[in-house]
Design an enzyme around this catalytic site. Structure first.
Site, PDB file in Angstrom:
ATOM      1  CE1 TYR A  20     -32.527   0.204  -7.524  1.00  0.00           C
ATOM      2  CE2 TYR A  20     -32.295  -1.536  -5.898  1.00  0.00           C
ATOM      3  CZ  TYR A  20     -31.751  -0.504  -6.625  1.00  0.00           C
ATOM      4  OH  TYR A  20     -30.424  -0.177  -6.456  1.00  0.00           O
ATOM      5  NE  ARG A  41     -25.731  -1.998  -6.727  1.00  0.00           N
ATOM      6  CZ  ARG A  41     -25.710  -3.316  -6.508  1.00  0.00           C
ATOM      7  NH1 ARG A  41     -25.279  -4.131  -7.439  1.00  0.00           N
ATOM      8  NH2 ARG A  41     -26.133  -3.809  -5.352  1.00  0.00           N
ATOM      9  NE  ARG A  87     -22.847  -3.069  -3.675  1.00  0.00           N
ATOM     10  CZ  ARG A  87     -23.276  -4.311  -3.527  1.00  0.00           C
ATOM     11  NH1 ARG A  87     -22.613  -5.304  -4.126  1.00  0.00           N
ATOM     12  NH2 ARG A  87     -24.336  -4.585  -2.797  1.00  0.00           N
ATOM     13  CE  LYS A 127     -22.562  -2.014   1.264  1.00  0.00           C
ATOM     14  NZ  LYS A 127     -23.619  -1.005   1.014  1.00  0.00           N
ATOM     15  CG  HIS A 145     -24.570   3.228  -7.102  1.00  0.00           C
ATOM     16  ND1 HIS A 145     -23.865   2.087  -6.798  1.00  0.00           N
ATOM     17  CD2 HIS A 145     -25.691   3.177  -6.340  1.00  0.00           C
ATOM     18  CE1 HIS A 145     -24.504   1.388  -5.883  1.00  0.00           C
ATOM     19  NE2 HIS A 145     -25.627   2.017  -5.593  1.00  0.00           N
ATOM     20  CG  HIS A 153     -29.614  -5.638  -2.587  1.00  0.00           C
ATOM     21  ND1 HIS A 153     -30.670  -5.201  -3.352  1.00  0.00           N
ATOM     22  CD2 HIS A 153     -28.617  -4.754  -2.806  1.00  0.00           C
ATOM     23  CE1 HIS A 153     -30.325  -4.112  -4.003  1.00  0.00           C
ATOM     24  NE2 HIS A 153     -29.082  -3.817  -3.692  1.00  0.00           N
TER      25      HIS A 153
END
Length: 292
Positions: free
Chosen positions: A258, A226, A133, A158, A223, A249
């Site tokens: 994805y 990414r 990120r 995150k 992003h 994640h």
């Protein structure tokens, strides 16, 4: 600061919510209170419903923004005020499912070739090569690059979680070239303010400039790199669980999205129609000529 605001702030700090989340939640609740000109303690589900309608119809906010406002109120009433309210008291608008536009391998190459600055190229290449990120890229320190184990340490990403990602040998060459040129000390990518890392806005501006120079018509943000990282890994056969760990994640469902983007893999799947036996033409009905 009112007692209720202070109590909510303490509740968020106890639960280790990110600083930006704390600020956003407080702003959302303050806006809610100002709209009704009363303390949130005397407001209830009817006011929450009216607030959501106001945000949607009057202020024309996107569903994601409305969900953020509802999330802040849910924390206030359920955690801080300990109201035993159901999910129906906090109705959430359904967010439309939109797939991001993915850059091809060729477009990523052309994008990097259009970056004149060595520092900017190193930043954006790091974002793509490690799937980081933009907030994670700008907060990298020199000591986070472990060339012995060929890893990059991502500190407090995150969700305030640390993780390790791969250090590409090709990226290591770029970073070494950048380090010999810039000699960064603490932050790998220092900003214009002494002792501070480069800002996210500066990285975004560099990304926009490179997109314009490359002639790519697709929207490109940090992003986007990414997204391209995860999609290209899937298309080259990487395991979804491994990609989840690399991306940081929390849920496998986030990574599984994805799968919809890996078009070169998904669309290359053989249709069952092609597996059906081909019926032989009957003598009385010769094959029709092909015109297309």
């Amino acid at each position: 600061m009112t007692l209720l605001r202070q109590r909510m702030l303490h509740d968020m700090q106890i639960r280790n919510l990110a600083v930006n989340t704390q600020k956003t939640y407080l702003l959302q609740v303050a806006s809610f209170a100002r709209h009704f000109r009363r303390s949130p303690e005397v407001l209830g589900p009817e006011e929450i419903r009216a607030w959501i309608i106001h945000l949607t119809n009057e202020r024309k906010l996107a569903p994601a923004s409305v969900q953020l406002a509802v999330g802040s109120l849910r924390f206030l009433y359920r955690i801080t005020l300990r109201r035993d309210w159901s999910d129906e008291d906090f109705p959430l608008p359904k967010r439309p499912v939109k797939l991001p536009v993915i850059l091809s391998f060729e477009e990523v190459t052309r994008f990097f070739e259009s970056i004149p600055s060595l520092k900017q190229r190193a930043i954006l290449m790091t974002a793509y090569a490690a799937g980081l990120r933009v907030s994670e890229v700008v907060h990298l320190k020199v000591t986070d690059i472990d060339s012995q184990r060929m890893m990059i340490r991502v500190c407090q990403g995150k969700g305030r979680k640390d993780r390790y990602v791969m250090l590409s040998p090709r990226l290591l060459e770029v970073l070494r070239l950048y380090w010999h040129d810039a000699h960064p000390r603490e932050w790998l990518f220092p900003g214009s303010i002494p002792g501070r890392p480069i800002s996210r806005h500066a990285v975004g501006d560099a990304c926009q400039l490179a997109r314009e120079r490359s002639g790519i018509t697709k929207p490109v943000t940090p992003h986007s790199l990414r997204h391209a990282f995860a999609t290209h890994l899937l298309e080259t056969g990487a395991d979804v669980r491994r990609i989840q760990l690399l991306m940081g994640h929390r849920s496998m469902a986030t990574t599984a999205r994805y799968l919809k983007l890996a078009t070169s893999t998904v669309c290359a799947t053989t249709s069952p129609f092609d597996l059906l036996p081909h019926p032989a033409p009957t003598p009385s009905q010769p094959p029709a000529p092909e015109y297309f």
